[in-house]
Design a protein around this motif. Structure first.
Motif, PDB file in Angstrom:
ATOM      1  N   THR A  45       0.861  -1.179   0.000  1.00 18.52           N
ATOM      2  CA  THR A  45       0.000   0.000   0.000  1.00 18.52           C
ATOM      3  C   THR A  45       0.900   1.232   0.000  1.00 18.52           C
ATOM      4  N   ALA A  46       0.280   2.405  -0.092  1.00 17.62           N
ATOM      5  CA  ALA A  46       1.076   3.638  -0.078  1.00 17.62           C
ATOM      6  C   ALA A  46       1.885   3.748   1.209  1.00 17.62           C
ATOM      7  N   VAL A  47       1.261   3.386   2.319  1.00 20.03           N
ATOM      8  CA  VAL A  47       1.971   3.442   3.603  1.00 20.03           C
ATOM      9  C   VAL A  47       3.153   2.473   3.602  1.00 20.03           C
ATOM     10  N   ASP A  48       2.915   1.288   3.056  1.00 19.78           N
ATOM     11  CA  ASP A  48       4.002   0.311   2.982  1.00 19.78           C
ATOM     12  C   ASP A  48       5.167   0.866   2.181  1.00 19.78           C
ATOM     13  N   TRP A  49       4.831   1.489   1.064  1.00 18.11           N
ATOM     14  CA  TRP A  49       5.891   2.074   0.238  1.00 18.11           C
ATOM     15  C   TRP A  49       6.699   3.103   1.027  1.00 18.11           C
ATOM     16  N   LEU A  50       5.946   3.955   1.735  1.00 19.46           N
ATOM     17  CA  LEU A  50       6.593   4.997   2.517  1.00 19.46           C
ATOM     18  C   LEU A  50       7.523   4.388   3.564  1.00 19.46           C
ATOM     19  N   LEU A  51       6.992   3.360   4.249  1.00 25.06           N
ATOM     20  CA  LEU A  51       7.806   2.706   5.276  1.00 25.06           C
ATOM     21  C   LEU A  51       9.025   2.038   4.642  1.00 25.06           C
ATOM     22  N   LEU A  57       6.932  -5.598   3.742  1.00 20.51           N
ATOM     23  CA  LEU A  57       6.285  -4.372   3.281  1.00 20.51           C
ATOM     24  C   LEU A  57       5.923  -4.457   1.811  1.00 20.51           C
TER      25      LEU A  57
END
Ligand SMILES: Nc1ncnc2c1ncn2[C@@H]1O[C@H](COP(=O)(O)OP(=O)(O)OP(=O)(O)O)[C@@H](O)[C@H]1O
Ligand SMILES: [Mg+2]
Lengths: 272, 341
Positions: A154-160, A235
């Motif tokens: 997800t976008a959050v996963d990418w960010l992390l 992630l």
């Protein structure tokens, strides 16, 4: 980083920011003038990626035991490790360039100027982290080109994931800077920094830890790359992360702090 | 004398002009080797000080301690009113240093090196470009400005090095062998630049192997030998320390030479060159009495030169510890640097 614009009366912090960004500009100028070193370091991860996918891919994926041979599944498995290996390789380059730079006469000049003491090192560190980011993007692009997809991210996963990669780059860079400072010349630095490239090979990058010989499993398990790789894998691909997230962050913070103080003490002592 | 209250000054310096550099009992060893064994210096602001000494005497070590590159093992040193040990950044803000070995960034161009210095001195972009252009011009580096510094010749690198030192207008400048490797024109150019700096009130601390350079530039000279200051003073004071002044008479006719040598028993003979040396301090009065004496003895030389001891003689005499040498006897060898009068 905050704004490099100095207020009327420079404080310690603004002096540090200003001098560090000057030093960073110097390092980027070096990298731009002499790009061959940076590009050479990219060869290893790309080669390993192609080698493991196209030559060993079928055998490896069959051996890992998801049933039959599945090259694209194996590609997905190794990309997180390859990306971290890319960071390891890039920081070897940083160790070499720090060692080379310390033999440049201009470093003595910097030491006799009223500039922020750490700026020379901070310039190297930021430059190296930027180089790591660039390398990861390039190697990642190759992976995508041959079919890698981060299916579950997800976008959050990418960010992390990006945050994790940056943190690993920062931690390894500080260690590499220490290695560079403690090496008398470029050759010694590239030898001393070799573990940064070898450790990812001895991790869960290419083969899961449980598929390794029993005596070797602790080595693979209790080293910094494995939790980082497992976290990244989780992630990007949605595999389980478990404790690995905190372990990875802990390792990175520990290594960064260690490398920082080590480098600082090496740099502040009298030059030889 | 006015009955003023005695002020208990915290400054150690006396009533003279303020010292730009002062050291007390400075010591430094590398392993077992004592390089500096108690160095005391006092360099007034606005003067040129030259440190001489044989290879390995510790000149570079002294410069490195005073410019905060390395730390001393003992003693005290103040530069621009700041202690080098406790306030190195105060020292650094006041000094410019050109070390013995090249301190330029070889991977970038000369101009980029200069702009780097301007940035580190926190000059504005505009000011940095102005200073860079001016110094490149002054050091004759305009044509090479856009080439990588590692492609410069030794002398060009040296000039760039010194140009970089002048960015930021330091008030105290350390120059470790600034003209080594420069051609005669560049050397005289450098001397001119040093004189200009001094006329602006800059203090210059230089080391050199060219004693003529010390003689030309320095207000005071110190000779470092075996870890100690062997002598310190103006060039003239140092020259007075040692004997060696003489008048040299040269003959072209061997028989005239022989008879003169017999008549003047006190002289040193140089049979090969047909020359005689009479000890003399070079003063006008003594010169006249010697000439009268030669006339009365009927001696007529083809050439008469007055030799006053130069700094080379001083240097040899003060640093002769390792070479057995009798400084009381005038040298028998040909002196290349005689002053013809
Ligand atoms: N980093 C070092 N480690 C060990 N010994 C050193 C070091 N630096 C200098 N020395 C020794 O200290 C002594 C003085 O060296 P220094 O460079 O100060 O001499 P110098 O007067 O500048 O000589 P030169 O005229 O050749 O430049 C020498 O014997 C040198 O070998
Ligand atoms: Mg020296």
């Amino acid at each position: 980083m905050s704004s490099p614009l100095a207020p009327a009366r420079p404080t310690r912090i603004s002096l540090a920011v200003r001098d560090s960004s000057t030093m960073l500009r110097r390092n980027l100028l070096h990298a731009r003038r002499y790009p061959s070193m940076t590009l050479n370091l990219l060869l290893t991860p790309v080669m390993l990626l192609l080698l493991f996918v196209y030559i060993f891919g079928d055998v490896m994926s069959a051996g890992i035991g998801h049933g039959g041979a599945d090259r694209s599944e194996y590609l997905a498995y190794i990309v997180p490790g390859i990306l971290l290996l890319t960071i390891g390789g890039t920081t070897i380059g940083s160790a070499v360039s720090v060692a080379t730079d310390m033999n440049e006469g201009i470093i003595a000049r910097f030491r006799m100027m009223a500039i922020h003491r750490g700026s020379v090192l901070i310039g190297h560190v930021i430059g190296s982290v930027l180089q790591c980011v660039m390398s990861v993007v390039l190697v990642g692009a190759v992976a995508v080109a041959i079919g890698f997809r981060a299916t579950h991210a997800t976008a959050v996963d990418w960010l992390l994931a990006v945050g994790l990669l940056a943190l690993v780059a920062l931690a390894l860079t500080w260690i590499a800077v220490g290695m560079g400072l403690s090496s008398p010349n470029a050759e010694a630095a590239s030898n001393n920094a070799l573990p940064l490239m070898v450790l990812p090979l001895l991790s869960s990058a290419f083969v899961p830890v449980h598929a390794m010989p029993g005596w070797f499993q602790p080595i693979a398990k209790y080293q910094p790359f494995t939790p980082a790789i497992e976290t990244l894998r989780g992630l990007l691909l949605g595999t389980g992360i478990g404790d690995n997230g905190w372990l990875a962050v802990g390792w990175c913070l520990g290594l960064a702090v260690l490398g920082y103080f080590w480098s600082k003490s090496l740099f502040t002592r009298d030059p030889k | 004398m006015p009955s003023s209250v005695m002020l208990t000054s915290s400054r150690a310096s006396g009533p003279q002009s303020p010292a730009a550099v002062s050291t007390v009992g400075l010591r430094k060893s590398y392993g077992d080797k004592t390089v500096l064994d108690g160095i005391d210096l006092r360099i007034p602001a606005g003067s040129v000080f030259a440190l001489l000494g044989p290879n390995g005497a510790g000149k570079t070590t002294t410069v490195q301690i005073l410019s905060t590159l390395i730390t001393a093992d003992g003693g005290q040193a103040q530069v621009a009113g700041h202690d080098v040990a406790t306030s190195p950044d105060g020292v650094r803000a006041a000094i410019g240093v050109t070390g013995q070995f090249s301190a330029v960034d070889g991977l970038i161009t000369g101009e980029e090196n200069m702009l780097l210095m301007a940035d580190l001195h926190h000059l504005s972009k505009r000011e940095g470009r102005r200073v860079t252009a001016e110094l490149l011009e002054r050091f004759d580096l305009v044509d090479a400005a856009r080439k990588p510094a590692q492609s410069y010749s030794g002398g060009m690198k040296r000039r760039l090095d010194i140009a970089m030192t002048l960015v930021g207008n330091p008030r105290i400048i350390f120059l470790d062998e600034p003209t080594t490797g420069l051609d005669p024109r560049s050397r005289h150019n450098m001397w001119q630049i040093i004189r200009e700096l001094v006329s602006d009130g800059v203090t210059v601390f230089l080391t050199t192997q060219y004693l003529e350079e010390a003689d030309e530039l320095a207000d005071r000279i110190a000779v470092l030998n075996n870890g100690k200051i062997a002598a310190e003073g103006t060039a003239d004071e140092l020259k007075r320390l040692i004997p060696g002044g003489h008048i040299r008479l040269r003959f072209s006719d061997p028989s005239a030479y022989q008879s003169a040598a017999l008549a003047l028993r006190e002289v040193t003979r140089d049979d090969e060159a047909l020359a005689l040396q009479i000890p003399s301090d070079g003063s006008q009065r003594e010169l006249r009495s010697i000439l009268d004496w030669l006339d009365s003895a009927g001696i007529e030389a083809d050439e008469l030169t007055v030799h006053t001891p130069d700094l080379d003689d001083v240097f040899f005499a003060l640093t002769a510890a390792t070479v057995p040498n009798q400084p009381t006897q005038p040298k028998q060898t040909n002196q290349p640097k005689e002053t013809a009068r």
